[in-house]
Design a protein around this motif. Structure first.
Motif, PDB file in Angstrom:
ATOM      1  N   SER A 190       3.641  18.127  38.097  1.00 20.46           N
ATOM      2  CA  SER A 190       4.096  19.257  37.295  1.00 20.46           C
ATOM      3  C   SER A 190       2.976  19.792  36.414  1.00 20.46           C
ATOM      4  O   SER A 190       2.733  20.997  36.345  1.00 20.46           O
ATOM      5  N   THR A 191       2.261  18.860  35.740  1.00 21.24           N
ATOM      6  CA  THR A 191       1.185  19.286  34.847  1.00 21.24           C
ATOM      7  C   THR A 191       0.041  19.911  35.628  1.00 21.24           C
ATOM      8  O   THR A 191      -0.546  20.911  35.202  1.00 21.24           O
ATOM      9  N   THR A 192      -0.280  19.317  36.776  1.00 22.58           N
ATOM     10  CA  THR A 192      -1.344  19.874  37.604  1.00 22.58           C
ATOM     11  C   THR A 192      -1.006  21.295  38.042  1.00 22.58           C
ATOM     12  O   THR A 192      -1.847  22.208  37.964  1.00 22.58           O
ATOM     13  N   ALA A 193       0.240  21.501  38.503  1.00 26.20           N
ATOM     14  CA  ALA A 193       0.656  22.842  38.915  1.00 26.20           C
ATOM     15  C   ALA A 193       0.626  23.806  37.737  1.00 26.20           C
ATOM     16  O   ALA A 193       0.272  24.979  37.885  1.00 26.20           O
ATOM     17  N   SER A 194       1.002  23.323  36.562  1.00 27.58           N
ATOM     18  CA  SER A 194       0.979  24.169  35.364  1.00 27.58           C
ATOM     19  C   SER A 194      -0.434  24.634  35.056  1.00 27.58           C
ATOM     20  O   SER A 194      -0.676  25.810  34.774  1.00 27.58           O
ATOM     21  N   VAL A 195      -1.372  23.697  35.108  1.00 24.88           N
ATOM     22  CA  VAL A 195      -2.762  24.035  34.813  1.00 24.88           C
ATOM     23  C   VAL A 195      -3.300  25.030  35.829  1.00 24.88           C
ATOM     24  O   VAL A 195      -3.923  26.041  35.471  1.00 24.88           O
ATOM     25  N   VAL A 196      -3.047  24.772  37.102  1.00 29.66           N
ATOM     26  CA  VAL A 196      -3.532  25.662  38.159  1.00 29.66           C
ATOM     27  C   VAL A 196      -2.932  27.053  38.008  1.00 29.66           C
ATOM     28  O   VAL A 196      -3.639  28.073  38.065  1.00 29.66           O
ATOM     29  N   ALA A 197      -1.593  27.106  37.802  1.00 29.57           N
ATOM     30  CA  ALA A 197      -0.927  28.402  37.673  1.00 29.57           C
ATOM     31  C   ALA A 197      -1.434  29.171  36.463  1.00 29.57           C
ATOM     32  O   ALA A 197      -1.688  30.384  36.533  1.00 29.57           O
ATOM     33  N   PHE A 198      -1.626  28.474  35.361  1.00 35.22           N
ATOM     34  CA  PHE A 198      -2.067  29.159  34.151  1.00 35.22           C
ATOM     35  C   PHE A 198      -3.506  29.642  34.268  1.00 35.22           C
ATOM     36  O   PHE A 198      -3.839  30.750  33.838  1.00 35.22           O
ATOM     37  N   PHE A 224       6.676  27.763  37.329  1.00 38.80           N
ATOM     38  CA  PHE A 224       7.643  28.558  36.573  1.00 38.80           C
ATOM     39  C   PHE A 224       7.347  28.543  35.073  1.00 38.80           C
ATOM     40  O   PHE A 224       7.418  29.577  34.412  1.00 38.80           O
ATOM     41  N   LEU A 225       7.028  27.363  34.551  1.00 33.11           N
ATOM     42  CA  LEU A 225       6.792  27.287  33.116  1.00 33.11           C
ATOM     43  C   LEU A 225       5.479  27.962  32.725  1.00 33.11           C
ATOM     44  O   LEU A 225       5.425  28.694  31.731  1.00 33.11           O
ATOM     45  N   ALA A 226       4.439  27.751  33.494  1.00 32.58           N
ATOM     46  CA  ALA A 226       3.171  28.407  33.187  1.00 32.58           C
ATOM     47  C   ALA A 226       3.288  29.910  33.359  1.00 32.58           C
ATOM     48  O   ALA A 226       2.707  30.694  32.604  1.00 32.58           O
ATOM     49  N   GLN A 230       5.915  22.519  26.112  1.00 35.14           N
ATOM     50  CA  GLN A 230       6.698  22.138  27.277  1.00 35.14           C
ATOM     51  C   GLN A 230       5.829  21.981  28.519  1.00 35.14           C
ATOM     52  O   GLN A 230       6.031  21.077  29.329  1.00 35.14           O
ATOM     53  N   VAL A 231       4.843  22.853  28.665  1.00 36.76           N
ATOM     54  CA  VAL A 231       4.014  22.857  29.876  1.00 36.76           C
ATOM     55  C   VAL A 231       2.925  21.794  29.822  1.00 36.76           C
ATOM     56  O   VAL A 231       2.734  21.021  30.765  1.00 36.76           O
ATOM     57  N   PHE A 232       2.206  21.741  28.699  1.00 34.18           N
ATOM     58  CA  PHE A 232       1.020  20.894  28.637  1.00 34.18           C
ATOM     59  C   PHE A 232       1.166  19.692  27.713  1.00 34.18           C
ATOM     60  O   PHE A 232       0.244  18.873  27.610  1.00 34.18           O
ATOM     61  N   GLY A 233       2.278  19.612  26.999  1.00 38.10           N
ATOM     62  CA  GLY A 233       2.486  18.468  26.129  1.00 38.10           C
ATOM     63  C   GLY A 233       1.659  18.489  24.859  1.00 38.10           C
ATOM     64  O   GLY A 233       1.455  17.456  24.220  1.00 38.10           O
TER      65      GLY A 233
END
Length: 512
Positions: A4-12, A343-345, A161-164
């Protein structure tokens, strides 16, 4: 680092790269302050409508609106009705005239045709008054730092929520990103990123609503869960509150509460970032199609926000620690880890994409309506654009200070929304439709409306949304100012008539 965190970082990171790319692209098209402030009036119908709706919706539709429905249920539907009607009416009665008046109006000093690219400049030219320009610019700056603060509070919540990270870190990171691409691309960059944002909002809210509904067993099961929590949550006519871990019914929803919720629609007549979309339209004729698109977007986007809040009731019960975190929690609970990050990013990016519109308006107000109007009248457009980019930083710093003080997203938005609606709404309507409105009427109307929003909460005996007395005070102020002050000069009235008819004013014809 999990999926989840990896996808968040990539998406952002991908989003940030696209936003910076758009900022650099549109930077090449910002040749003058008109380009930076209203995009050289090159905004198409669909882009203008989606941008306007996304700009007024993003952070609070994902956080504040679901939170309100989670806490008190369907009594909040009156707000959606009021906002939808207000959005439609503003496009019908304000958009076309404001678009034409700001392009084909007159410079009040020279008497010649000259476009106005900011709201204070339009009001100054309409009423032949630097005082009107100064007061309107101050109102914009005061309420915009609050409005922008609400967006930064939302970025703090979503970054956590996304990156903590902590909310403070999230606020600072969000401000830095928005400040960077807003200072580069100006109005066009903010408008077209808002188009991307609007599509993202629609898809995200729809997908999460459908997934949550299916996960809970369908509409019947959701209705049963809400009924078990408190059946009055499903009624728009009963007051409900979340108290000590349970939903408690009160009396019937008071007329005051319904009026307050419906009155949100009045705010559309005075929001500078939405009025800027009207001014930036390619043609005035496009408003007809725009208002139809707008009603659809308003009903669906706001409706999905309310649905998310009710689904959070059914899914989490009263155990949701932060009512404004319902959307993010549903995404985390229901979607695959790689999709959670996207979605979150993506929504974090959408929230920041709204803040850029507010930054652009605030920056051009400082540069055009303070610097060029009162400090250096002969400043070149290049200088004013550079000043606009520099003042993005100043406004961002003040907004960060407000965000760090805390407060709910919906609370900050409602205050700024009321301030703009009450200070500018009555005056804009009078400027567009009454040739008898004078500069004194405009000044008294702005001051009465804005100050009422500031002062009314201190003495409010009945819980009425401050936009209601503020808008009424603004209308009364315009009327009193017109009656007690001097009448508009002959030149003011002739220029008003000339704009309405498309003919040159006598003073303009004489100097041609």
């Amino acid at each position: 680092m999990d999926g989840s965190t990896t996808a968040s970082v990539v998406a952002f990171v991908l989003y940030l790269a696209v936003m910076l790319g758009m900022g650099l692209w549109f930077m090449r098209r910002n040749d003058d302050v008109g380009d930076f402030a209203i995009g050289g009036r090159r905004l198409g119908t669909f882009a203008a409508t989606l941008s306007a709706k996304a700009t007024d919706s993003s952070s609070w539709v994902f956080l504040g609106l679901p939170g309100a429905f989670y806490v008190s249920g369907m009594q909040n539907v009156w707000m959606i009705i009021g906002l939808t009607v207000g959005f439609y009416v503003s496009w019908r009665v304000v958009a076309g005239r404001l678009r034409e008046d700001t392009e084909h109006g007159f410079d009040w000093r020279s008497g010649r045709r000259a476009e106005s690219v900011t709201l204070p400049a339009y009001l100054a030219n309409r009423f032949h008054s630097d005082a009107v320009r100064l007061v309107s610019a101050v109102v914009i700056l005061v309420f915009y730092v609050v409005y922008l603060g609400s967006g930064l509070v939302a970025t703090g919540v979503m970054f956590g929520q996304v990156f903590g990270v902590s909310s403070t870190t999230g606020i600072l990171l969000g401000a830095a990103v928005v400040m960077l691409y807003s200072s580069l691309g100006g109005f066009l960059a903010s408008s077209y990123t808002d188009v991307v944002q609007g599509v993202l909002m629609f898809v995200s809210l729809a997908v999460v609503s459908v997934v949550a509904l299916v996960s809970l067993g369908g509409p019947a099961a959701v209705a049963q869960s809400i009924g078990d929590a408190n059946p009055d949550l499903a009624s728009p006519f009963v007051e409900v509150a979340l108290v000590d871990g349970q939903w408690v019914s009160g009396s019937s929803v008071a007329v005051v509460a319904i009026v307050s919720a419906l009155a949100w629609g009045l705010g559309y007549f005075g929001q500078p970032h939405i009025l800027a979309r009207f001014m930036g339209l390619r043609t005035a004729a496009s408003t007809k199609g725009a208002r139809r698109i707008g009603v659809f977007l308003s009903v669906t986007l706001l409706g999905f926000g309310g649905v998310i809040g009710m689904l959070a009731v059914a899914y989490f019960g009263p155990d949701l620690a932060n009512p404004e975190n319902g959307y993010a929690q549903l995404v985390t609970e229901l979607l695959p880890s790689w999709l959670v990050g996207v979605f979150l990013a993506g929504i974090l990016a959408a929230i920041m994409s709204t803040a850029d519109s507010q930054l652009v308006v605030a920056a051009t107000t400082l540069s055009e309506d303070f610097f060029r109007a009162f400090v250096k009248r002969d400043a070149t457009d290049r200088t004013v654009v550079l000043i606009s980019r520099a003042t993005v930083v100043l406004v961002s710093v003040v907004a960060v200070a407000i965000a760090l003080r805390g407060g709910t997203v919906l609370g900050l938005v409602s205050y700024a929304w009321a301030g703009f609606g009450a200070a500018f709404g009555p005056v804009i309507l009078a400027a567009l439709y009454s040739r008898r409105t004078s500069r004194v009427g405009a000044l008294v109307g702005m001051l009465a409306g804005g100050l009422t929003v500031v002062l009314y909460p201190l003495v409010d005996p009945i819980g009425l949304y401050e936009l209601v007395p503020g808008f009424a005070a603004g209308l009364l102020g315009v009327w009193v100012g017109n009656r007690l002050g001097p009448e508009p000069s002959r030149t003011v009235r002739e220029q008003y008539d000339a704009v309405r008819s498309g003919a040159p004013a006598p003073a303009e014809a004489a100097t041609a």
